[in-house]
Design an enzyme around this catalytic site. Structure first.
Site, PDB file in Angstrom:
ATOM      1  N   ARG A   1     -69.940  22.767 -27.572  1.00 37.37           N
ATOM      2  CA  ARG A   1     -70.537  21.652 -28.118  1.00 37.37           C
ATOM      3  C   ARG A   1     -71.023  20.080 -27.132  1.00 37.37           C
ATOM      4  NH1 ARG A   1     -65.027  21.691 -30.548  1.00 37.37           N
ATOM      5  NH2 ARG A   1     -64.425  23.879 -31.680  1.00 37.37           N
TER       6      ARG A   1
ATOM      7  N   GLU B   1     -49.039  25.219 -27.304  1.00 36.61           N
ATOM      8  CA  GLU B   1     -49.085  24.618 -28.587  1.00 36.61           C
ATOM      9  C   GLU B   1     -48.237  25.117 -29.611  1.00 36.61           C
ATOM     10  OE1 GLU B   1     -53.674  24.804 -28.202  1.00 36.61           O
ATOM     11  OE2 GLU B   1     -53.527  23.495 -29.620  1.00 36.61           O
TER      12      GLU B   1
ATOM     13  N   ASN C   1     -51.674  31.432 -36.037  1.00 34.98           N
ATOM     14  CA  ASN C   1     -52.322  30.891 -36.218  1.00 34.98           C
ATOM     15  C   ASN C   1     -53.280  31.647 -36.146  1.00 34.98           C
ATOM     16  OD1 ASN C   1     -54.523  29.573 -35.383  1.00 34.98           O
ATOM     17  ND2 ASN C   1     -53.953  29.083 -33.126  1.00 34.98           N
TER      18      ASN C   1
ATOM     19  N   HIS D   1     -56.668  18.411 -31.919  1.00 33.48           N
ATOM     20  CA  HIS D   1     -55.779  19.292 -30.554  1.00 33.48           C
ATOM     21  C   HIS D   1     -54.719  18.817 -30.549  1.00 33.48           C
ATOM     22  CE1 HIS D   1     -60.181  20.393 -28.219  1.00 33.48           C
ATOM     23  NE2 HIS D   1     -59.580  21.062 -28.766  1.00 33.48           N
TER      24      HIS D   1
ATOM     25  N   ARG E   1     -50.681  26.374 -37.331  1.00 31.38           N
ATOM     26  CA  ARG E   1     -51.648  25.768 -37.190  1.00 31.38           C
ATOM     27  C   ARG E   1     -52.281  25.789 -38.618  1.00 31.38           C
ATOM     28  NH1 ARG E   1     -56.461  26.606 -33.515  1.00 31.38           N
ATOM     29  NH2 ARG E   1     -57.041  24.834 -33.845  1.00 31.38           N
TER      30      ARG E   1
END
Ligand code: AMP
Length: 400
Positions: A242, A387, A7, A181, A92
């Site tokens: 956010r 993940e 990643n 996601h 990823r």
């Protein structure tokens, strides 16, 4: 079969090395961080629990992948005898737009798609590509697989992915909702079906990935129908920093009122908003905000209520979108760890058949678990996301 998962971010390369043939065992994991900036360091842990960490001289992703390879082969703490044992590398990748709908073997065409998406994912895709090219250089001949955050959401129908703006912005400029996601939503929804003992293809599931970023997905019969993030990860939930959904006119109003440039506005909404902006204690970490709330900080209490209400609203909306609901899943940092936030989110949803068991919710565990009352029409699950493992599994399925 040894699979390396990479990643690659703006200043870090995270890795996990799995032996998929040995019960998906993690052989080693770690990261190189602060690449290209002062204080570059590496942390490496192998399956025996040996930990090596400290300053390293790494200037770019290629140096990082070389160093990771050296550690994996290290005489004392390594887990491989030769790099030939690595059968494939799973990466990823954040944005694949409409062109990539599934995990895919990286070819020059796929790399062009990743580049085409730079403008929509400037903070991730360029670094993801750097990670792929670093691996191509350091481990030549080993297949690279891209697992895209957007791919799981590719099944969303147009009524869910189109914005109410002139259609030509979609056809000419690819402006639509994509969602992110996806690897996590796919992983936890499948794990929820397994935990529940019913076929994945027969269930209506809402997954709440609540980490520093956050998104909710509506999944029917194993296919994503809707998700809360949009063209970028800014849409949807109130997140760590956010804003999530705001009236678009707020953006224009603030730009005019405060003479903000597009970049300043982007920074305001992505980096200074959400829990950080609402709570006003200089932290976006929910643990800090919950602690401040517990000691009587009313602004923090309100920030947490806004956060929970937004998730609750999406669960209700997605129940309607799916025409019912079998399982709500909580995952990621907040979803897995904050019993208080989970309780706050489902508070008042008994009438919709979502009935939390307070005692089960309070139990801390790293295992997938059911936290709804016995007989609750809608089950509530906590499923730790993974993940890296999901990427490794997709990678194996492609190179086998
Ligand atoms: P992630 O992005 O999935 O790594 O999640 C990171 C976020 O999870 C942190 O910023 C925290 O806000 C949150 N988090 C982690 N542990 C806890 C906890 N025990 N209680 C509340 N929030 C937590």
């Amino acid at each position: 079969m040894v699979i390396l998962v990479i990643n690659a971010g703006s200043s870090s390369v995270k890795f996990t090395c799995f032996d998929m043939a040995d019960n998906k065992k993690v052989l080693a994991t770690g990261l190189v961080e602060r690449i290209g900036i002062e204080g570059t360091s590496m942390k490496y842990t192998n399956h025996k629990g040996d930990e090596v960490k400290g300053a390293v001289d790494v200037k770019n992703p290629t140096d990082a992948v070389k160093l990771i390879s050296e550690r994996l082969l290290d005489a004392n703490h390594g887990v491989l005898k030769s790099l030939n044992e690595v059968k494939a590398i799973g990466h990823r990748v954040v944005h694949g737009a409409e062109k990539i709908k599934d995990p895919i073997i990286i070819t020059s065409e796929v790399k062009e798609v990743i580049k085409d998406c730079f403008s929509m994912s400037p903070l991730h895709n360029p670094h993801n590509l750097n990670g792929i090219e670093a691996c191509e250089g350091v481990l030549p001949g080993v297949p690279n697989v891209g697992v895209f955050d957007t791919a799981f959401h590719a099944t969303m129908p147009p009524n869910a992915f189109l914005y109410g703006i002139p259609y030509n912005f979609y056809t000419e400029n690819s402006v639509r909702r994509y969602g992110f996601h996806g690897t996590s939503h796919a992983y936890v929804s499948k794990a929820a079906a397994t935990l529940d003992g019913r076929p994945y293809q027969s269930l209506k599931i809402v997954t709440c990935h609540l980490g520093n970023g956050g998104s909710v997905a509506a999944i029917k019969d194993g296919k994503c129908q809707d998700t809360s993030m949009g063209l970028t990860p800014l849409e949807g939930l109130v997140m760590g920093t956010r804003s999530g959904d705001v009236d678009p006119a707020v953006v224009l109003y603030l730009m005019k009122l405060k003479n903000l440039t597009a970049d300043q506005t982007d920074n305001l909404l992505n980096k200074q908003s959400g829990v950080l902006g609402l709570a006003g204690i200089g932290s976006s970490d929910l643990r800090d905000v919950e602690t401040a709330q517990d000691s009587g900080n009313a602004q923090c209490r309100q920030a947490l209520e806004v956060y929970a209400y937004r998730v609750r609203k999406y669960i209700g909306a997605y129940m309607a979108a799916l025409g019912g609901l079998d399982i709500v899943v909580f995952t990621a940092g907040v979803g897995e760890n904050s019993a208080t936030m989970r309780a706050s989110i489902v508070n008042g949803l008994d009438g919709l058949g979502i009935k939390l068991d307070g005692a089960k919710n309070a139990v801390r565990s790293p295992e997938p678990r059911v936290i709804s009352q016995e007989g609750s029409p809608v089950k509530i699950h906590v499923i730790p996301t993974n993940e890296e493992l999901a990427i490794a599994e997709f990678t194996v399925s492609l190179v086998k």
